[in-house]
Design a protein around this motif. Structure first.
Motif, mmCIF file in Angstrom:
data_model
loop_
_atom_site.group_PDB
_atom_site.id
_atom_site.type_symbol
_atom_site.label_atom_id
_atom_site.label_comp_id
_atom_site.label_asym_id
_atom_site.label_seq_id
_atom_site.Cartn_x
_atom_site.Cartn_y
_atom_site.Cartn_z
ATOM 1 N N LEU A 11 -0.926 11.228 0.261
ATOM 2 C CA LEU A 11 -1.339 10.632 -1.016
ATOM 3 C C LEU A 11 -0.137 10.561 -1.959
ATOM 4 O O LEU A 11 0.596 11.538 -2.095
ATOM 5 C CB LEU A 11 -2.463 11.454 -1.661
ATOM 6 C CG LEU A 11 -3.838 11.305 -1.024
ATOM 7 C CD1 LEU A 11 -4.791 12.369 -1.555
ATOM 8 C CD2 LEU A 11 -4.392 9.908 -1.268
ATOM 9 N N PRO A 12 0.055 9.437 -2.626
ATOM 10 C CA PRO A 12 1.228 9.273 -3.494
ATOM 11 C C PRO A 12 0.991 9.780 -4.919
ATOM 12 O O PRO A 12 1.473 9.185 -5.882
ATOM 13 C CB PRO A 12 1.452 7.758 -3.465
ATOM 14 C CG PRO A 12 0.077 7.195 -3.323
ATOM 15 C CD PRO A 12 -0.667 8.181 -2.444
ATOM 16 N N ILE A 86 1.005 0.865 -2.914
ATOM 17 C CA ILE A 86 -0.386 0.662 -3.325
ATOM 18 C C ILE A 86 -0.424 -0.136 -4.615
ATOM 19 O O ILE A 86 0.371 0.115 -5.532
ATOM 20 C CB ILE A 86 -1.087 2.009 -3.568
ATOM 21 C CG1 ILE A 86 -1.090 2.844 -2.304
ATOM 22 C CG2 ILE A 86 -2.507 1.800 -4.074
ATOM 23 C CD1 ILE A 86 -1.568 4.254 -2.527
ATOM 24 N N ALA A 87 -1.352 -1.064 -4.698
ATOM 25 C CA ALA A 87 -1.598 -1.783 -5.947
ATOM 26 C C ALA A 87 -3.089 -2.094 -6.008
ATOM 27 O O ALA A 87 -3.643 -2.705 -5.097
ATOM 28 C CB ALA A 87 -0.789 -3.070 -6.010
ATOM 29 N N MET A 88 -3.744 -1.638 -7.073
ATOM 30 C CA MET A 88 -5.153 -1.954 -7.244
ATOM 31 C C MET A 88 -5.268 -3.431 -7.607
ATOM 32 O O MET A 88 -4.506 -3.939 -8.426
ATOM 33 C CB MET A 88 -5.787 -1.092 -8.337
ATOM 34 C CG MET A 88 -7.292 -1.283 -8.419
ATOM 35 S SD MET A 88 -8.103 -0.270 -9.667
ATOM 36 C CE MET A 88 -7.840 1.348 -9.017
ATOM 37 N N THR A 89 -6.197 -4.122 -6.966
ATOM 38 C CA THR A 89 -6.358 -5.547 -7.233
ATOM 39 C C THR A 89 -7.669 -5.887 -7.933
ATOM 40 O O THR A 89 -7.781 -6.956 -8.514
ATOM 41 C CB THR A 89 -6.252 -6.368 -5.931
ATOM 42 O OG1 THR A 89 -7.278 -5.946 -5.030
ATOM 43 C CG2 THR A 89 -4.880 -6.198 -5.297
ATOM 44 N N GLY A 90 -8.638 -4.984 -7.877
ATOM 45 C CA GLY A 90 -9.890 -5.295 -8.554
ATOM 46 C C GLY A 90 -10.858 -4.135 -8.562
ATOM 47 O O GLY A 90 -10.901 -3.338 -7.626
ATOM 48 N N MET A 142 -2.419 -2.372 0.178
ATOM 49 C CA MET A 142 -1.688 -1.196 0.651
ATOM 50 C C MET A 142 -1.015 -1.526 1.964
ATOM 51 O O MET A 142 -1.586 -2.198 2.820
ATOM 52 C CB MET A 142 -2.580 0.014 0.762
ATOM 53 C CG MET A 142 -3.861 -0.152 1.507
ATOM 54 S SD MET A 142 -4.913 1.291 1.343
ATOM 55 C CE MET A 142 -5.087 1.391 -0.411
ATOM 56 N N LYS A 143 0.223 -1.066 2.035
ATOM 57 C CA LYS A 143 0.973 -1.264 3.257
ATOM 58 C C LYS A 143 2.055 -0.202 3.363
ATOM 59 O O LYS A 143 2.497 0.356 2.359
ATOM 60 C CB LYS A 143 1.577 -2.661 3.323
ATOM 61 C CG LYS A 143 2.590 -2.947 2.257
ATOM 62 C CD LYS A 143 3.121 -4.358 2.396
ATOM 63 C CE LYS A 143 4.188 -4.626 1.357
ATOM 64 N NZ LYS A 143 4.838 -5.896 1.581
ATOM 65 N N PRO A 144 2.461 0.074 4.597
ATOM 66 C CA PRO A 144 3.547 1.033 4.784
ATOM 67 C C PRO A 144 4.832 0.500 4.152
ATOM 68 O O PRO A 144 5.046 -0.708 4.111
ATOM 69 C CB PRO A 144 3.701 1.128 6.300
ATOM 70 C CG PRO A 144 2.501 0.478 6.872
ATOM 71 C CD PRO A 144 1.951 -0.455 5.858
ATOM 72 N N THR A 145 5.645 1.396 3.669
ATOM 73 C CA THR A 145 6.924 0.999 3.105
ATOM 74 C C THR A 145 8.014 1.901 3.681
ATOM 75 O O THR A 145 7.745 3.026 4.068
ATOM 76 C CB THR A 145 6.905 1.082 1.568
ATOM 77 O OG1 THR A 145 8.166 0.663 1.066
ATOM 78 C CG2 THR A 145 6.600 2.464 1.070
#
Length: 148
Positions: A11-12, A86-90, A142-145
């Motif tokens: 968890l970030p 991670i970026a919340m979109t809605g 969300m995606k691996p970075t």
């Protein structure tokens, strides 16, 4: 009960913005986890100073962390080493009951879809009496970075 330590470690978030205590269940279709709100949480200091109540935005964040991010980490586990973008979109959340300092809540999510790095889940939160606190839909990218 299965041990989900590897998900929690990825968890970030960190205190005071980590809102996951335990995960009771995670599979490809959803999650269940819980969080207890410490009496001395920073957001209680000014949110109804005579009778503190957990802000709805914090309840939404708890649902997002347990119901969406933990599930996303599980779904990406084959490709995820340590970092996740991670970026919340809605969000669309309806609130029914207040949550007070010291209360424990349980969050349950059900995956609607996960494609093109977008995860959308139906999420609900229950208090320790099993009463519905809030529910809705939360989506995020969300995606691996590879960068830290």
């Amino acid at each position: 009960m299965q041990n989900f330590t590897s998900i929690l470690e990825k968890l970030p978030y960190s205190p005071p913005f980590l809102f996951v205590d335990t995960l009771q269940h995670v599979d490809e279709n959803g999650t269940e986890g819980s969080y207890t709100f410490p009496d001395d949480s920073f957001f209680y200091l000014g949110h109804f100073k005579q009778a503190p109540v957990t802000p709805g935005v914090i309840l939404t964040e708890v649902m997002a962390q347990i119901g969406v991010v933990c599930l996303g980490i599980f779904l990406l586990s084959d490709t995820l080493t340590s970092n996740i973008a991670i970026a919340m979109t809605g969000t669309q959340v309806d609130f029914y009951k207040p949550v007070f300092p010291g209360e424990t809540v349980t969050v349950r999510s059900t995956k609607e879809y996960f494609r093109f790095n977008k995860l959308s889940c139906k999420v609900e939160m229950l208090n320790s009496r099993g009463e519905l606190v809030c529910r809705g839909t939360i989506s995020g990218m969300m995606k691996p970075t590879t960068h830290a």
